[in-house]
Scaffold this active site. Structure first.
Site, PDB file in Angstrom:
ATOM      1  N   ASP A 108     -27.490   4.810  14.737  1.00 28.84           N
ATOM      2  CA  ASP A 108     -27.160   5.939  14.190  1.00 28.84           C
ATOM      3  C   ASP A 108     -26.033   6.204  15.591  1.00 28.84           C
ATOM      4  O   ASP A 108     -25.558   5.046  16.975  1.00 28.84           O
ATOM      5  CB  ASP A 108     -27.474   6.985  14.002  1.00 28.84           C
ATOM      6  CG  ASP A 108     -26.780   8.059  14.412  1.00 28.84           C
ATOM      7  OD1 ASP A 108     -25.819   8.624  13.103  1.00 28.84           O
ATOM      8  OD2 ASP A 108     -26.859   8.932  14.984  1.00 28.84           O
ATOM      9  N   ASP A 111     -22.862   8.987  15.773  1.00 32.31           N
ATOM     10  CA  ASP A 111     -22.653  10.495  16.436  1.00 32.31           C
ATOM     11  C   ASP A 111     -24.139  11.173  17.236  1.00 32.31           C
ATOM     12  O   ASP A 111     -24.653  10.860  15.818  1.00 32.31           O
ATOM     13  CB  ASP A 111     -21.890  11.193  15.640  1.00 32.31           C
ATOM     14  CG  ASP A 111     -20.386  10.138  15.201  1.00 32.31           C
ATOM     15  OD1 ASP A 111     -19.959   9.899  14.502  1.00 32.31           O
ATOM     16  OD2 ASP A 111     -19.432  10.136  16.374  1.00 32.31           O
ATOM     17  N   GLU A 127     -20.783  14.528  19.163  1.00 33.14           N
ATOM     18  CA  GLU A 127     -19.805  15.886  18.579  1.00 33.14           C
ATOM     19  C   GLU A 127     -19.322  16.511  19.462  1.00 33.14           C
ATOM     20  O   GLU A 127     -18.019  17.482  19.070  1.00 33.14           O
ATOM     21  CB  GLU A 127     -21.400  16.422  17.501  1.00 33.14           C
ATOM     22  CG  GLU A 127     -21.684  15.294  16.661  1.00 33.14           C
ATOM     23  CD  GLU A 127     -20.763  15.003  15.675  1.00 33.14           C
ATOM     24  OE1 GLU A 127     -21.519  14.007  14.514  1.00 33.14           O
ATOM     25  OE2 GLU A 127     -19.354  15.745  15.421  1.00 33.14           O
ATOM     26  N   GLU A 170     -15.798  15.581   4.018  1.00 33.96           N
ATOM     27  CA  GLU A 170     -16.739  16.682   3.488  1.00 33.96           C
ATOM     28  C   GLU A 170     -16.653  17.837   4.255  1.00 33.96           C
ATOM     29  O   GLU A 170     -17.197  19.210   3.587  1.00 33.96           O
ATOM     30  CB  GLU A 170     -18.195  15.680   3.355  1.00 33.96           C
ATOM     31  CG  GLU A 170     -17.958  14.527   2.991  1.00 33.96           C
ATOM     32  CD  GLU A 170     -16.811  13.448   3.146  1.00 33.96           C
ATOM     33  OE1 GLU A 170     -17.084  12.151   2.958  1.00 33.96           O
ATOM     34  OE2 GLU A 170     -16.870  13.333   4.599  1.00 33.96           O
ATOM     35  N   HIS A 223      -7.790  15.178   7.672  1.00 36.83           N
ATOM     36  CA  HIS A 223      -8.818  13.985   8.588  1.00 36.83           C
ATOM     37  C   HIS A 223      -8.359  12.783   9.180  1.00 36.83           C
ATOM     38  O   HIS A 223      -8.872  13.050  10.454  1.00 36.83           O
ATOM     39  CB  HIS A 223      -9.442  13.532   8.297  1.00 36.83           C
ATOM     40  CG  HIS A 223     -11.015  12.790   8.083  1.00 36.83           C
ATOM     41  ND1 HIS A 223     -11.478  11.912   7.917  1.00 36.83           N
ATOM     42  CD2 HIS A 223     -11.896  13.473   8.454  1.00 36.83           C
ATOM     43  CE1 HIS A 223     -12.116  11.166   8.339  1.00 36.83           C
ATOM     44  NE2 HIS A 223     -12.771  12.270   9.517  1.00 36.83           N
ATOM     45  N   ALA A 267      -5.041  13.137  11.595  1.00 43.38           N
ATOM     46  CA  ALA A 267      -5.210  13.497  12.353  1.00 43.38           C
ATOM     47  C   ALA A 267      -5.705  13.698  13.398  1.00 43.38           C
ATOM     48  O   ALA A 267      -6.053  13.368  14.448  1.00 43.38           O
ATOM     49  CB  ALA A 267      -4.456  14.688  12.319  1.00 43.38           C
ATOM     50  N   THR A 289     -22.043   7.268   9.650  1.00 39.55           N
ATOM     51  CA  THR A 289     -21.448   8.261   8.209  1.00 39.55           C
ATOM     52  C   THR A 289     -20.217   8.099   8.804  1.00 39.55           C
ATOM     53  O   THR A 289     -18.719   8.446   8.671  1.00 39.55           O
ATOM     54  CB  THR A 289     -22.002   9.384   7.938  1.00 39.55           C
ATOM     55  OG1 THR A 289     -23.345   9.870   8.470  1.00 39.55           O
ATOM     56  CG2 THR A 289     -20.857  10.266   7.423  1.00 39.55           C
ATOM     57  N   THR A 290     -19.790   8.088  10.449  1.00 39.65           N
ATOM     58  CA  THR A 290     -17.721   8.288  11.104  1.00 39.65           C
ATOM     59  C   THR A 290     -17.171   6.958  10.542  1.00 39.65           C
ATOM     60  O   THR A 290     -17.190   6.398   9.616  1.00 39.65           O
ATOM     61  CB  THR A 290     -18.497   8.161  12.538  1.00 39.65           C
ATOM     62  OG1 THR A 290     -17.142   8.972  13.214  1.00 39.65           O
ATOM     63  CG2 THR A 290     -18.507   7.019  13.101  1.00 39.65           C
TER      64      THR A 290
END
Ligand code: XBP
Ligand code: MG
Length: 241
Positions: A12, A14, A21, A58, A85, A87, A125-126
């Site tokens: 993973d 983040d 985060e 999301e 998003h 930006a 997911t990033t």
């Protein structure tokens, strides 16, 4: 013949490779809101709540549903979320350029694993450009496959991104080990049948990590042999089956 030998590590990003985060995404979201003239500010506590939803677009939509429903009633809400998003990603990439450090032991583990012949991949997911912004080119080059962001329709906790990476590697789950930081990530990796090592962060300290093979404060300077130990714990000894 299925091997129970460890052949690949799937990371993973983040919270796992770096505490992004706290140091990157949250300030980047707030910079994008200010740039858009929106009166939104996500403090650390609120951001912890919003991390329940993966994916930046999301997450913005989730925030609006709970705290700014009028925003979603505008006809162009989805287009504006995409603009905000984009930006945010620009601000995040700029923050990475200032340097967001990797978590303890991560760089050493990546280099040791590669040197020991393990294949490395990313399942995150990033947004893809956030990965090349975070990792130096020589570290990014260690990863054979990168599954990120909108590559799959269903983000974590759905297993889709891990299933995509396994297919790209051409490996069964039992030949791999996932390293994650969050309950959403663990549900995604376990959903793909992967044994998973957790490295907690301040945002995920209180998460339910049932089903992980190990739950660590950080990777620290743990040597590679531990990972084989956790893999054999998960799948049985390294015997050919
Ligand atoms: C963490 C996420 C991402 C980031 C924000 O991904 O859920 O959405 O919080 O990045 P992972 P984006 O833990 O799977 O690496 O705004 O680019 O989505
Ligand atoms: Mg994570």
């Amino acid at each position: 013949m299925l091997s129970s030998m460890l052949e690949a590590l799937i990371f993973d990003v983040d919270g796992t490779l770096a505490d992004t985060e706290r140091d990157g995404h949250r300030p980047a979201f707030n910079a994008a809101f200010a740039e858009a003239g929106l009166p939104w500010h996500w403090d650390a506590r609120l951001y912890g709540e919003l991390l329940e939803v993966t994916g930046g677009k999301e997450r913005i939509r989730f925030f609006c549903e709970r705290h700014a429903p009028e925003f979603l009633r505008q006809g162009d809400a989805e287009a504006r979320i995409r603009e905000i998003h984009a930006a945010k990603t620009r601000h995040y990439v700029a923050l990475c350029a200032e340097g967001i450090p990797l978590r303890p032991g991560v760089e050493r583990l990546l280099r040791e694993a590669k040197a020991a012949g393990l294949r490395l991949a990313i399942a995150t997911t990033t947004t893809p450009e956030n990965i090349s912004a975070l990792l130096a080119p020589d570290l990014l080059a260690l990863f054979e496959k990168v599954g990120a962001g909108d590559t799959v329709p269903n983000k974590k906790p759905a297993p889709d991104i891990y299933l995509w990476v396994l297919a790209q590697l051409g490996l069964p789950a039992r030949a791999c080990l996932a390293i994650e930081d969050s309950a959403n990530g663990l549900r995604a990796s376990r959903g793909a049948g992967l044994a998973t090592v957790i490295t907690r962060t301040p945002y995920t300290d209180d998460h339910d990590f049932s089903g992980a093979v190990a739950i660590l404060p950080e990777l620290g300077e743990v040597g590679l042999p531990q990972l084989r130990h956790w893999h054999s714990l998960a799948y049985g000894s390294d015997k050919k089956v």
